[in-house]
Design a protein around this motif. Structure first.
Motif, PDB file in Angstrom:
ATOM      1  N   LEU A  71       0.827  -1.212   0.000  1.00  0.00           N
ATOM      2  CA  LEU A  71       0.000   0.000   0.000  1.00  0.00           C
ATOM      3  C   LEU A  71       0.858   1.257   0.000  1.00  0.00           C
ATOM      4  O   LEU A  71       0.565   2.229  -0.707  1.00  0.00           O
ATOM      5  CB  LEU A  71      -0.921   0.006   1.230  1.00  0.00           C
ATOM      6  CG  LEU A  71      -2.083  -0.965   1.229  1.00  0.00           C
ATOM      7  CD1 LEU A  71      -2.780  -0.956   2.586  1.00  0.00           C
ATOM      8  CD2 LEU A  71      -3.069  -0.630   0.130  1.00  0.00           C
ATOM      9  N   LYS A  74       2.335   1.615  -3.488  1.00  0.00           N
ATOM     10  CA  LYS A  74       1.332   1.873  -4.523  1.00  0.00           C
ATOM     11  C   LYS A  74       0.750   3.278  -4.425  1.00  0.00           C
ATOM     12  O   LYS A  74       0.633   3.986  -5.420  1.00  0.00           O
ATOM     13  CB  LYS A  74       0.215   0.839  -4.422  1.00  0.00           C
ATOM     14  CG  LYS A  74      -0.863   1.007  -5.474  1.00  0.00           C
ATOM     15  CD  LYS A  74      -1.893  -0.087  -5.391  1.00  0.00           C
ATOM     16  CE  LYS A  74      -2.941   0.081  -6.475  1.00  0.00           C
ATOM     17  NZ  LYS A  74      -3.963  -0.966  -6.402  1.00  0.00           N
ATOM     18  N   TYR A  75       0.368   3.691  -3.213  1.00  0.00           N
ATOM     19  CA  TYR A  75      -0.352   4.948  -3.058  1.00  0.00           C
ATOM     20  C   TYR A  75       0.505   6.097  -2.574  1.00  0.00           C
ATOM     21  O   TYR A  75       0.122   7.250  -2.704  1.00  0.00           O
ATOM     22  CB  TYR A  75      -1.528   4.755  -2.092  1.00  0.00           C
ATOM     23  CG  TYR A  75      -2.591   3.847  -2.634  1.00  0.00           C
ATOM     24  CD1 TYR A  75      -3.344   4.209  -3.739  1.00  0.00           C
ATOM     25  CD2 TYR A  75      -2.846   2.612  -2.060  1.00  0.00           C
ATOM     26  CE1 TYR A  75      -4.323   3.384  -4.243  1.00  0.00           C
ATOM     27  CE2 TYR A  75      -3.822   1.787  -2.552  1.00  0.00           C
ATOM     28  CZ  TYR A  75      -4.557   2.175  -3.637  1.00  0.00           C
ATOM     29  OH  TYR A  75      -5.522   1.350  -4.140  1.00  0.00           O
ATOM     30  N   HIS A  78       0.050  10.323   0.574  1.00  0.00           N
ATOM     31  CA  HIS A  78      -1.336  10.756   0.760  1.00  0.00           C
ATOM     32  C   HIS A  78      -2.313  10.047  -0.168  1.00  0.00           C
ATOM     33  O   HIS A  78      -3.506  10.295  -0.111  1.00  0.00           O
ATOM     34  CB  HIS A  78      -1.458  12.259   0.533  1.00  0.00           C
ATOM     35  CG  HIS A  78      -0.607  13.066   1.454  1.00  0.00           C
ATOM     36  ND1 HIS A  78      -0.835  13.138   2.805  1.00  0.00           N
ATOM     37  CD2 HIS A  78       0.489  13.829   1.213  1.00  0.00           C
ATOM     38  CE1 HIS A  78       0.072  13.915   3.359  1.00  0.00           C
ATOM     39  NE2 HIS A  78       0.889  14.336   2.425  1.00  0.00           N
ATOM     40  N   GLY A  79      -1.825   9.154  -1.017  1.00  0.00           N
ATOM     41  CA  GLY A  79      -2.670   8.552  -2.035  1.00  0.00           C
ATOM     42  C   GLY A  79      -3.793   7.698  -1.505  1.00  0.00           C
ATOM     43  O   GLY A  79      -4.909   7.722  -2.025  1.00  0.00           O
ATOM     44  N   LEU A  80      -3.546   6.938  -0.437  1.00  0.00           N
ATOM     45  CA  LEU A  80      -4.595   6.073   0.105  1.00  0.00           C
ATOM     46  C   LEU A  80      -5.739   6.902   0.668  1.00  0.00           C
ATOM     47  O   LEU A  80      -6.905   6.569   0.474  1.00  0.00           O
ATOM     48  CB  LEU A  80      -4.026   5.152   1.181  1.00  0.00           C
ATOM     49  CG  LEU A  80      -4.992   4.139   1.775  1.00  0.00           C
ATOM     50  CD1 LEU A  80      -5.518   3.199   0.687  1.00  0.00           C
ATOM     51  CD2 LEU A  80      -4.333   3.338   2.874  1.00  0.00           C
ATOM     52  N   LYS A  82      -6.630   9.823  -0.382  1.00  0.00           N
ATOM     53  CA  LYS A  82      -7.340  10.376  -1.538  1.00  0.00           C
ATOM     54  C   LYS A  82      -8.254   9.340  -2.165  1.00  0.00           C
ATOM     55  O   LYS A  82      -9.374   9.648  -2.570  1.00  0.00           O
ATOM     56  CB  LYS A  82      -6.340  10.888  -2.576  1.00  0.00           C
ATOM     57  CG  LYS A  82      -5.590  12.117  -2.140  1.00  0.00           C
ATOM     58  CD  LYS A  82      -4.610  12.553  -3.203  1.00  0.00           C
ATOM     59  CE  LYS A  82      -3.840  13.769  -2.760  1.00  0.00           C
ATOM     60  NZ  LYS A  82      -2.876  14.210  -3.759  1.00  0.00           N
ATOM     61  N   VAL A  83      -7.795   8.096  -2.264  1.00  0.00           N
ATOM     62  CA  VAL A  83      -8.619   7.029  -2.840  1.00  0.00           C
ATOM     63  C   VAL A  83      -9.840   6.775  -1.965  1.00  0.00           C
ATOM     64  O   VAL A  83     -10.959   6.636  -2.471  1.00  0.00           O
ATOM     65  CB  VAL A  83      -7.787   5.739  -3.010  1.00  0.00           C
ATOM     66  CG1 VAL A  83      -8.670   4.556  -3.337  1.00  0.00           C
ATOM     67  CG2 VAL A  83      -6.748   5.932  -4.097  1.00  0.00           C
ATOM     68  N   LEU A  84      -9.640   6.729  -0.645  1.00  0.00           N
ATOM     69  CA  LEU A  84     -10.764   6.508   0.262  1.00  0.00           C
ATOM     70  C   LEU A  84     -11.747   7.675   0.221  1.00  0.00           C
ATOM     71  O   LEU A  84     -12.964   7.476   0.302  1.00  0.00           O
ATOM     72  CB  LEU A  84     -10.260   6.262   1.681  1.00  0.00           C
ATOM     73  CG  LEU A  84      -9.443   4.987   1.878  1.00  0.00           C
ATOM     74  CD1 LEU A  84      -8.899   4.905   3.292  1.00  0.00           C
ATOM     75  CD2 LEU A  84     -10.254   3.760   1.536  1.00  0.00           C
ATOM     76  N   GLN A  86     -12.254   9.591  -2.403  1.00  0.00           N
ATOM     77  CA  GLN A  86     -12.919   9.502  -3.702  1.00  0.00           C
ATOM     78  C   GLN A  86     -14.043   8.480  -3.669  1.00  0.00           C
ATOM     79  O   GLN A  86     -15.100   8.683  -4.263  1.00  0.00           O
ATOM     80  CB  GLN A  86     -11.897   9.127  -4.784  1.00  0.00           C
ATOM     81  CG  GLN A  86     -12.466   9.042  -6.181  1.00  0.00           C
ATOM     82  CD  GLN A  86     -12.874  10.388  -6.726  1.00  0.00           C
ATOM     83  OE1 GLN A  86     -12.266  11.409  -6.402  1.00  0.00           O
ATOM     84  NE2 GLN A  86     -13.904  10.421  -7.538  1.00  0.00           N
ATOM     85  N   ARG A  87     -13.849   7.374  -2.969  1.00  0.00           N
ATOM     86  CA  ARG A  87     -14.891   6.354  -2.857  1.00  0.00           C
ATOM     87  C   ARG A  87     -16.100   6.857  -2.076  1.00  0.00           C
ATOM     88  O   ARG A  87     -17.205   6.379  -2.259  1.00  0.00           O
ATOM     89  CB  ARG A  87     -14.346   5.106  -2.174  1.00  0.00           C
ATOM     90  CG  ARG A  87     -13.438   4.303  -3.046  1.00  0.00           C
ATOM     91  CD  ARG A  87     -13.018   3.038  -2.324  1.00  0.00           C
ATOM     92  NE  ARG A  87     -11.973   2.343  -3.056  1.00  0.00           N
ATOM     93  CZ  ARG A  87     -11.279   1.348  -2.579  1.00  0.00           C
ATOM     94  NH1 ARG A  87     -11.512   0.896  -1.363  1.00  0.00           N
ATOM     95  NH2 ARG A  87     -10.351   0.773  -3.304  1.00  0.00           N
ATOM     96  N   SER A  91     -21.391   9.207  -7.048  1.00  0.00           N
ATOM     97  CA  SER A  91     -21.106   9.350  -8.480  1.00  0.00           C
ATOM     98  C   SER A  91     -22.102  10.276  -9.148  1.00  0.00           C
ATOM     99  O   SER A  91     -21.814  10.869 -10.181  1.00  0.00           O
ATOM    100  CB  SER A  91     -21.134   7.977  -9.152  1.00  0.00           C
ATOM    101  OG  SER A  91     -22.407   7.396  -8.992  1.00  0.00           O
TER     102      SER A  91
END
Length: 108
Positions: A71, A74-75, A78-80, A82-84, A86-87, A91
């Motif tokens: 993790l 990959k992220y 701060h990427g993780l 941001k992904v959380l 975004q989820r 939509s």
């Protein structure tokens, strides 16, 4: 003349890093290790053989470390988060009434 007796801290405003883990991943790994210690204690107290307890915790700990490092790589820092975030965003926003867009003269 260029030698100063004071050292300059060049790590100001940098995120913490420990053996390749950045920022919050250090906390995730620490929480995972504490969780594994608790699981080990519970397994030992219910009477499982100690060698089985150690084997299960070793496999689980290895999986935990590999996952956390994965993790982190990959992220990034701060990427993780941001992904959380975004989820958590919808939509689409559905509005079945035009009242939201109509100007109400009493509220003006």
């Amino acid at each position: 003349m260029g030698n100063s007796i004071y050292q300059i801290n060049k790590g100001i405003n940098q995120s913490i890093e420990f053996k390749g883990l950045k920022a919050q991943y250090i906390w995730y790994l620490g929480a995972g290790v504490v969780g594994l210690l608790i699981v080990f204690a519970v397994m030992y107290l219910i009477g499982l053989p100690p060698i089985l307890c150690v084997a299960i915790i070793t496999v689980s700990g290895t999986f935990l470390v590999i996952k956390i490092y994965g993790l982190s790589n990959k992220y990034g820092e701060h990427g993780l988060m941001k992904v959380l975030a975004q989820r958590a965003l919808p939509s689409a926003i559905k509005v079945y009434s035009r009242k939201v867009f109509m100007k109400n003269k009493t509220q003006c």
